[in-house]
Motif scaffolding. Structure first.
Motif, PDB file in Angstrom:
ATOM      1  N   VAL A 101       0.851  -1.197   0.000  1.00  0.00           N
ATOM      2  CA  VAL A 101       0.000   0.000   0.000  1.00  0.00           C
ATOM      3  C   VAL A 101       0.883   1.242   0.000  1.00  0.00           C
ATOM      4  CG1 VAL A 101      -1.841   1.258   1.173  1.00  0.00           C
ATOM      5  CG2 VAL A 101      -1.819  -1.245   1.225  1.00  0.00           C
ATOM      6  N   MET A 102       1.917   1.239   0.838  1.00  0.00           N
ATOM      7  CA  MET A 102       2.847   2.373   0.878  1.00  0.00           C
ATOM      8  C   MET A 102       3.505   2.571  -0.478  1.00  0.00           C
ATOM      9  SD  MET A 102       6.410   2.720   2.993  1.00  0.00           S
ATOM     10  CE  MET A 102       7.566   4.023   2.604  1.00  0.00           C
ATOM     11  N   ASN A 103       3.891   1.476  -1.103  1.00  0.00           N
ATOM     12  CA  ASN A 103       4.561   1.533  -2.403  1.00  0.00           C
ATOM     13  C   ASN A 103       3.659   2.156  -3.458  1.00  0.00           C
ATOM     14  OD1 ASN A 103       6.920   1.085  -3.814  1.00  0.00           O
ATOM     15  ND2 ASN A 103       6.304  -0.927  -4.524  1.00  0.00           N
ATOM     16  N   ALA A 104       2.355   1.811  -3.413  1.00  0.00           N
ATOM     17  CA  ALA A 104       1.399   2.363  -4.374  1.00  0.00           C
ATOM     18  C   ALA A 104       1.096   3.819  -4.078  1.00  0.00           C
ATOM     19  CB  ALA A 104       0.108   1.544  -4.349  1.00  0.00           C
ATOM     20  N   ALA A 105       1.133   4.186  -2.795  1.00  0.00           N
ATOM     21  CA  ALA A 105       0.679   5.518  -2.385  1.00  0.00           C
ATOM     22  C   ALA A 105       1.702   6.616  -2.650  1.00  0.00           C
ATOM     23  CB  ALA A 105       0.335   5.496  -0.896  1.00  0.00           C
ATOM     24  N   LEU A 106       2.989   6.325  -2.484  1.00  0.00           N
ATOM     25  CA  LEU A 106       4.002   7.385  -2.551  1.00  0.00           C
ATOM     26  C   LEU A 106       4.566   7.546  -3.962  1.00  0.00           C
ATOM     27  CD1 LEU A 106       6.151   6.772   0.665  1.00  0.00           C
ATOM     28  CD2 LEU A 106       4.317   8.426   0.352  1.00  0.00           C
ATOM     29  N   SER A 108       7.451   7.931  -6.659  1.00  0.00           N
ATOM     30  CA  SER A 108       8.721   7.202  -6.583  1.00  0.00           C
ATOM     31  C   SER A 108       9.872   8.084  -6.095  1.00  0.00           C
ATOM     32  CB  SER A 108       9.073   6.573  -7.934  1.00  0.00           C
ATOM     33  OG  SER A 108       9.249   7.558  -8.913  1.00  0.00           O
ATOM     34  N   ASN A 109       9.767   9.417  -6.267  1.00  0.00           N
ATOM     35  CA  ASN A 109      10.825  10.299  -5.757  1.00  0.00           C
ATOM     36  C   ASN A 109      10.923  10.267  -4.239  1.00  0.00           C
ATOM     37  OD1 ASN A 109      11.674  11.124  -8.219  1.00  0.00           O
ATOM     38  ND2 ASN A 109      10.878  13.201  -8.108  1.00  0.00           N
ATOM     39  N   PHE A 110       9.864   9.801  -3.568  1.00  0.00           N
ATOM     40  CA  PHE A 110       9.877   9.686  -2.105  1.00  0.00           C
ATOM     41  C   PHE A 110      10.493   8.368  -1.644  1.00  0.00           C
ATOM     42  CE2 PHE A 110       5.975  12.630  -1.350  1.00  0.00           C
ATOM     43  CZ  PHE A 110       6.810  13.727  -1.388  1.00  0.00           C
ATOM     44  N   LYS A 111      10.778   7.453  -2.588  1.00  0.00           N
ATOM     45  CA  LYS A 111      11.240   6.109  -2.205  1.00  0.00           C
ATOM     46  C   LYS A 111      12.629   5.871  -2.784  1.00  0.00           C
ATOM     47  CE  LYS A 111       7.650   4.638  -4.296  1.00  0.00           C
ATOM     48  NZ  LYS A 111       6.569   3.881  -4.944  1.00  0.00           N
ATOM     49  N   LEU A 112      13.656   6.299  -2.082  1.00  0.00           N
ATOM     50  CA  LEU A 112      15.020   6.151  -2.563  1.00  0.00           C
ATOM     51  C   LEU A 112      15.651   4.920  -1.924  1.00  0.00           C
ATOM     52  CD1 LEU A 112      16.084   9.894  -2.237  1.00  0.00           C
ATOM     53  CD2 LEU A 112      15.466   8.703  -4.338  1.00  0.00           C
ATOM     54  N   GLY A 113      15.729   3.851  -2.703  1.00  0.00           N
ATOM     55  CA  GLY A 113      16.332   2.617  -2.208  1.00  0.00           C
ATOM     56  C   GLY A 113      17.703   2.399  -2.810  1.00  0.00           C
TER      57      GLY A 113
END
Length: 827
Positions: A101-106, A108-113
């Protein structure tokens, strides 16, 4: 000396796991941690992930030593408490891991892996002096190498936690992530020209013109300056950038513009422009409502006093948009935010442009295909409740995840559309249903709009759960289109068919073209021919990865799978019996386009399907050409049924109604009625009654008869009886479990094992396991188990029991290799 506290934080990560992970906070970060902010944390052996803090506490984890938080990325929370409540609801209701759910909601610029790839921004022309030493090192490395992942950047900088550096470079628009680069809808930019800063007063401009007027050799450059002034680039001390292409169109020399730029008289800038409504400004003059529209608007307001959700059941062409506009303005007057959900952004350009005409910069468009920086800008604007812009958000289903602060109204247009449901990947949520839950967190109202509502929605309205407002007159009191059937059985017997077109449809097409009117032809199948078959032995080419026939595409001369995109050149002889008697069966949009040029020579035909709209802006360009009457006949799939309004369309042809009606799906009749009614509504909008021709082997089919009579209520009542008799929604809730495995024998045993476990709890409510229509996709075999549960049952308990049985199933080592996909409320 005061003793420093030892804090721990629970963090959710964008991975398919339900649990939060506990990390220890270094003392120096104690003052910076807050719930809702992003942190960089170690995950696995050597990876770093960006997660969100959901809880701060002092409880030491038992049984293991927690790792440390590496960095805090935000000064303030980027999600709200209401958002997190919605994430939890989606996770529980749709049985999806919270990480998904988090992955769908944010964005991609907020998810730096660790595995995020970064590249130089293709339009970066900024000042390098703004960069810190570490940022400049990254910039320099990217000039040498095209792309770097975060681990490589970590090695270059010699530090472990480099996410803050990356975040800063993204904000300065120096770099972009690879996900951003892949966006189909990149930011649209164009070159603009304006007077340089040295010429920003009346006196300076007059002196400049005088200098160029006195030099005969500078006549062309003088023409450029005068054209700029004529186009309004300078007025009363204010300079306005003018499109360079517009300057050239008005006769300005491109080389003279460049010379004036070198001489620092003019500045050439590359600016981002709106991709949806170029140069649109708010126009407060709303259209006056008809008597029927005003009555419907008043009924909606009354309904909202008692009901939180209201259904506006308005026939196609009844003017629902004008009612939406009035309701939106009421919310803006109260300082509230509005969410306008659409089934597919790319397919509703006309509506977006109309709303931007009314509300200008207050409209933001949020969609997974749009540029990441723009999505983050809308996110932050809503988060900080900025009322100067983006008070209205138009979006596809993913817009429900935005951080609204003061949401007053949610409009779900074309609420019946199946594209509101997410199929893959998890979470498999329905945007319409999620919006209704989101409403409760904000005490907002929801308006559902459709000419052909979903069965469940209309049932809820009839039962009194939702308000119901009907708008059964077209705007301007125009008549609904006249609908005819072309009997294919009779025409084939009488040999009046012309290829795949009935003589009846061809006559009406010729009549429309003679009257200089336009035509839309609907065939819900792309490609040229769905099936090639050997006349001798019956062989037909299949996909090597999926159990489906390959579709022939003539333009590219390939046989293609529409499930996994596998393709192969067509064969000249049957590989089974070596016969060269291969025939083509059926027809797709490509074949229709091809054959129209033979039946109606000289006619301008254009396809509108997935194959012709892959390129950026291709959809908008085709619609613009059709609106400008550069196209006579538009041939399309479902795309032509949604959100289109053209003044000159007098005829709609539905080429294969039987294909829709015969789908093995309990919603087949409902969907067929919706599609045929929606595409019929594109005919006869402004000055005359339109015509619709439905080609079918069964003109007396009850669904077709209801379409002819524009009788939604009759269709609804008939279908409701069937649904009740066979235990389908809206009387029962459904959950589908799809098991996937590469070995069909193992899959058979595992599916039977799971079904037995479920039958022990749910009894006859369990159906299957059985193969779906396509039993193998991308080399994985599929088996489906369906669970039907009474509407009145406690669905929390049902899902809890179901999850327990799935966990028990996976506790057996043999079963661990199978993948189970859970789909709650399959669409």
């Amino acid at each position: 000396m005061e003793e420093r506290k030892t804090y721990f934080v629970d963090v959710i990560l964008p991975v398919p796991i339900n649990n939060a992970f506990t990390y220890r906070v270094p003392f120096e970060m104690n003052e910076h941690i807050k719930t809702g902010v992003r942190v960089v944390v170690p995950f696995g052996r050597s990876k770093l992930q960006t997660g969100i803090i959901i809880k701060i506490h002092e409880k030491v984890p038992e049984g293991y030593q927690s790792k440390y938080v590496e960095a805090v990325l935000d000064d303030a929370p980027i999600i709200t408490g209401k958002q997190f409540k919605l994430w939890n609801w989606i996770s529980e209701y749709y049985m999806a891991p919270l990480g998904d759910v988090m992955n769908a909601a944010l964005p991609s610029n907020f998810k730096l892996g660790s595995e995020t790839k970064v590249l130089l921004h293709p339009e970066y022309e900024g000042n390098l002096d703004r960069l810190t030493d570490k940022e400049y090192q990254v910039f320099e490395a990217l000039e040498i190498q095209n792309e770097l992942d975060l681990k490589e950047i970590s090695d270059i900088l010699g530090i472990k936690t480099i996410q803050p550096v990356i975040k800063s470079l993204i904000e300065k628009r120096v770099i972009i992530t690879q996900e951003d680069l892949k966006q189909k809808y990149a930011p649209k930019t164009q070159l603009f020209v304006e007077f340089a800063k040295a010429y920003q007063s009346d006196e300076q401009i007059e002196a400049l013109i005088k200098v160029y007027s006195e030099n005969a050799r500078k006549k062309k450059q003088l023409d450029v300056l005068l054209t700029l002034l004529k186009l309004g680039s300078y007025k009363q001390g204010e300079s306005t950038p003018i499109l360079r292409s517009e300057l050239v169109e008005h006769g300005a020399s491109a080389s003279s513009i460049n010379t004036l730029n070198k001489d620092e008289v003019l500045e050439i800038k590359r600016l981002e422009i709106s991709r949806l409504a170029e140069g649109s400004e708010a126009d407060s003059s709303f259209k006056s409502l008809s008597e029927a529209q005003q009555s419907a608007l008043d009924e909606i307001r009354t309904s909202f006093i008692e009901k939180d959700v209201t259904l506006l059941h308005g026939v196609t062409g009844s003017g629902k948009t004008e009612i939406y506009v009035e309701l939106i303005q009421e919310q803006l007057d109260q300082g509230k935010q509005v969410l306008f959900l659409l089934p597919e952004i790319a397919l509703t350009t006309q509506l977006i442009q109309r709303l931007q005409r009314y509300f200008g910069d207050k409209v933001g468009v949020y969609h997974s295909r749009f540029n990441q920086n723009e999505r983050v800008e809308i996110w932050n604007s809503l988060l900080h409740n900025d009322t100067t812009k983006f008070q209205i958000v138009l979006g596809a289903r993913s817009a429900v995840f935005l951080p609204f602060r003061n949401l007053g109204l949610i409009i779900v247009d074309e609420e019946h559309e199946s594209s509101f449901k997410q199929y893959d990947p998890s979470p498999r949520y329905n945007g319409r249903d999620t919006a209704i839950v989101l409403r409760a967190f904000h005490d907002a109202k929801v308006l559902l709009g459709s000419a052909t509502p979903a069965m469940e929605t209309f049932f809820n309205a009839e039962e009194g759960k939702y308000g119901l407002v009907s708008l059964d007159k077209r705007f301007g009191d125009l008549m609904m289109p006249e609908i005819f059937t072309a009997n294919l059985k009779k025409e084939k017997r009488d040999k009046t068919m012309q290829s795949d077109f009935s003589g009846f449809l061809v006559e009406h097409m010729k009549e429309a073209l003679e009257n200089k009117e336009q035509i839309i032809l609907f065939q819900n199948r792309r490609g040229y021919n769905p099936v090639w078959a050997c006349e001798v032995c019956g062989w037909n080419p299949h996909c090597k990865n999926c159990d489906v026939s390959l579709t022939y595409h003539k333009n590219s001369n390939i046989l293609k799978c529409h499930y996994c995109s596998y393709f192969t050149p067509p064969v000249g002889a049957c590989p089974k019996c070596q016969s060269n008697r291969l025939k083509m069966i059926g027809f797709g949009t490509e074949k229709i386009e091809d054959e129209l040029s033979i039946i109606l020579p000289g006619v301008r035909v254009q396809r509108l399907d997935l194959d012709t709209t892959r390129q950026k802006n291709s959809y908008e360009n085709i619609l613009r050409d059709f609106d400008d009457r550069k196209i006579d006949i538009l041939v399309g799939t479902q795309m032509v049924t949604k959100g289109l309004d053209f003044d000159n369309v007098s005829l709609v042809g539905i080429l294969d109604a039987d294909m829709m009606l015969n789908r093995p799906d309990f919603r087949a009749f409902e969907r067929s009625y919706q599609l045929m009614s929606q595409v019929s509504g594109r005919s006869g909008r402004k000055t005359k009654r339109g015509k619709v021709v439905i080609q079918t082997y069964d003109p007396d089919h009850w669904i077709i008869q209801h379409v002819i009579n524009h009788d939604f209520i009759g269709m609804y009542k008939n279908e409701l009886i069937e649904r009740k008799n066979y235990f389908y929604p809206p009387f029962y809730k459904m959950i589908n479990l799809t098991l996937k495995h590469r070995d069909p024998n193992k899959l058979e045993m595992m599916a039977a094992d799971l079904a037995d476990r479920l039958v022990a709890v749910f009894g006859s409510r369990v159906l299957g396991p059985e193969f779906p229509v396509v039993k193998r996709i991308q080399n994985s075999y599929l088996k489906v188990i369906r669970l039907k549960v009474e509407r009145e049952a406690s669905h929390k308990k049902v899902k809890k029991l179901l999850q327990q049985k799935i966990d028990d199933f996976y506790s057996v080592a043999y079963n661990k290799s199978v993948r189970i996909i859970i789909d709650v409320d399959p669409s």
